[in-house]
Design a protein around this motif. Structure first.
Motif, short mmCIF file in Angstrom:
data_model
loop_
_atom_site.label_atom_id
_atom_site.label_comp_id
_atom_site.label_asym_id
_atom_site.label_seq_id
_atom_site.Cartn_x
_atom_site.Cartn_y
_atom_site.Cartn_z
N ILE A 70 0.87 -1.18 0.00
CA ILE A 70 0.00 0.00 0.00
C ILE A 70 0.90 1.23 0.00
CG2 ILE A 70 -1.76 1.32 1.25
CD1 ILE A 70 -2.60 -1.34 2.56
N ASP A 71 0.60 2.18 -0.87
CA ASP A 71 1.38 3.42 -0.98
C ASP A 71 0.39 4.58 -0.95
OD1 ASP A 71 3.28 5.34 -1.41
OD2 ASP A 71 3.94 4.59 -3.35
N ALA A 72 0.40 5.37 0.12
CA ALA A 72 -0.58 6.44 0.28
C ALA A 72 0.10 7.72 0.73
CB ALA A 72 -1.66 6.04 1.29
N GLY A 73 -0.49 8.86 0.39
CA GLY A 73 0.08 10.14 0.79
C GLY A 73 -0.95 11.25 0.77
N SER A 75 -1.10 15.73 0.74
CA SER A 75 -0.47 17.04 0.71
C SER A 75 -1.21 17.98 1.66
CB SER A 75 -0.51 17.62 -0.71
OG SER A 75 -0.12 18.97 -0.73
N ASP A 76 -0.47 18.61 2.58
CA ASP A 76 -1.10 19.54 3.52
C ASP A 76 -1.65 20.78 2.81
OD1 ASP A 76 -0.49 17.86 5.54
OD2 ASP A 76 0.88 19.20 6.59
N GLY A 77 -0.96 21.22 1.77
CA GLY A 77 -1.37 22.45 1.10
C GLY A 77 -2.70 22.33 0.38
N SER A 78 -2.84 21.31 -0.43
CA SER A 78 -4.05 21.15 -1.22
C SER A 78 -5.05 20.21 -0.57
CB SER A 78 -3.69 20.60 -2.61
OG SER A 78 -3.11 19.31 -2.49
N GLY A 79 -4.58 19.37 0.34
CA GLY A 79 -5.45 18.36 0.93
C GLY A 79 -5.65 17.17 0.02
N ASP A 80 -4.99 17.16 -1.15
CA ASP A 80 -5.14 16.06 -2.09
C ASP A 80 -4.61 14.76 -1.49
OD1 ASP A 80 -6.14 17.91 -3.81
OD2 ASP A 80 -4.38 18.01 -5.11
N LEU A 81 -5.32 13.67 -1.76
CA LEU A 81 -4.97 12.35 -1.24
C LEU A 81 -4.64 11.40 -2.38
CD1 LEU A 81 -7.87 11.97 1.36
CD2 LEU A 81 -5.46 12.24 1.93
N THR A 82 -3.71 10.49 -2.14
CA THR A 82 -3.40 9.43 -3.09
C THR A 82 -3.34 8.11 -2.33
OG1 THR A 82 -2.04 10.95 -4.40
CG2 THR A 82 -1.78 8.60 -4.82
N GLY A 83 -3.93 7.07 -2.90
CA GLY A 83 -3.86 5.75 -2.29
C GLY A 83 -3.78 4.67 -3.35
N LEU A 84 -2.76 3.82 -3.26
CA LEU A 84 -2.55 2.76 -4.25
C LEU A 84 -2.31 1.42 -3.56
CD1 LEU A 84 -0.06 4.52 -6.70
CD2 LEU A 84 -2.46 4.07 -7.14
N PHE A 85 -2.86 0.36 -4.14
CA PHE A 85 -2.49 -1.00 -3.81
C PHE A 85 -1.58 -1.50 -4.93
CE2 PHE A 85 -6.73 -0.41 -1.97
CZ PHE A 85 -6.49 -0.76 -0.65
N PHE A 86 -0.52 -2.24 -4.57
CA PHE A 86 0.36 -2.71 -5.62
C PHE A 86 0.82 -4.14 -5.36
CE2 PHE A 86 3.31 -0.77 -2.55
CZ PHE A 86 4.29 -1.74 -2.43
N LEU A 87 1.25 -4.78 -6.45
CA LEU A 87 1.88 -6.09 -6.40
C LEU A 87 3.23 -5.99 -7.11
CD1 LEU A 87 -1.10 -8.47 -7.27
CD2 LEU A 87 0.00 -8.21 -5.03
N ARG A 88 4.25 -6.59 -6.51
CA ARG A 88 5.59 -6.58 -7.11
C ARG A 88 6.11 -8.01 -7.22
NH1 ARG A 88 7.77 -3.33 -3.83
NH2 ARG A 88 8.99 -4.72 -2.50
N ASN A 89 6.73 -8.32 -8.35
CA ASN A 89 7.24 -9.67 -8.58
C ASN A 89 8.58 -9.57 -9.31
OD1 ASN A 89 6.40 -12.66 -8.53
ND2 ASN A 89 7.10 -12.38 -10.62
N PRO A 90 9.59 -10.31 -8.84
CA PRO A 90 10.88 -10.26 -9.53
C PRO A 90 10.81 -10.94 -10.90
CG PRO A 90 10.93 -11.87 -7.76
CD PRO A 90 9.63 -11.15 -7.64
N LEU A 91 11.45 -10.30 -11.88
CA LEU A 91 11.55 -10.89 -13.21
C LEU A 91 12.78 -11.77 -13.32
CD1 LEU A 91 10.62 -7.78 -15.39
CD2 LEU A 91 9.12 -9.63 -14.63
#
Length: 225
Positions: A70-73, A75-91
């Motif tokens: 999970i990668d989320a963040g 911004s205090d200035g704009s209040g904009d939110l981001t939230g991502l679920f991810f999967l990572r796999n070695p090649l």
């Protein structure tokens, strides 16, 4: 040429050298059943268009090859939110300690009270090695985000880190971002991570953005469990 191994980790080298502590997403998979959680707050110390930013990052080893995160963040200035679920796999991985991994993230971003979907594929490279000062690693992480509002953003982060005998580590990162409809940016961000006790770490760092001279300090907590 080093033999390329797929499937089972040649993890003895990778995990010992890296000490299972990469800052943020990296090419190395998280060990099966192991988790990493971090929260950080980055605050500006001079007047620019940049704003304070808080981030939450989590990853868990689903298997020896597949990492969920999970990668989320915010911004205090704009209040904009981001939230991502991810999967990572070695090649692929090599006996020399080199890893290449692919990642796919899906989620949403809030921009001016409107919510849009986000798709973020990524590719990362990493390698552990030994130095006269101790075990170290280098990595390059790239991603490209497609947003539902039509905007896009490419990012490349290059990191070099050193593990200390005390269990703490030091690292420096070059961060490049290229958003559509905005100016490219390049920053340097050094950090020192202090081993507090039994899987709990304190991160102290800062960043300087060359493109607008924005200067910030960062404090964070890491936990491995």
């Amino acid at each position: 040429m080093a033999e390329v191994r797929r499937g089972v980790l040649p993890g003895a080298l990778g995990l010992l050298v890296i000490s299972a502590m990469q800052a943020g997403a990296a090419a190395w998979p998280r060990a099966e059943g192991q988790s990493f959680l971090s929260y950080s707050y980055q605050f500006q110390i001079n007047e620019t268009t940049d704003r304070n930013y808080s981030s939450l990052y989590y990853e868990h080893g689903v298997t020896d090859r597949l990492t969920f995160g999970i990668d989320a963040g915010r911004s205090d200035g704009s209040g904009d939110l981001t939230g991502l679920f991810f999967l990572r796999n070695p090649l692929l991985s090599t006996d020399a300690g080199t890893w290449i991994s692919a990642e796919l993230g899906v989620g949403a971003i809030e921009i001016e009270d409107e919510i849009y979907g986000v798709l973020r594929p990524g590719l990362s490279w990493g390698r552990g090695f030994e130095t006269g000062l101790g075990s170290a690693w280098a990595g390059v992480e790239s991603s490209y985000a497609f947003r539902g509002d039509g905007s896009e953003e490419g990012k490349i982060d290059a990191t070099v880190g050193l593990n200390h005998a005390s269990g703490s580590l030091s690292l420096v990162q070059l961060q490049y971002a290229a958003p559509t409809g905005g100016d490219d940016s390049l920053s340097i961000a050094p950090s020192h991570v202090i081993d507090l006790d039994r899987g709990l770490f304190l991160e102290l760092g800062g960043a300087y953005k060359f493109t607008n001279e924005a200067t910030s300090l960062k404090i964070g907590l890491w936990s491995e469990f």
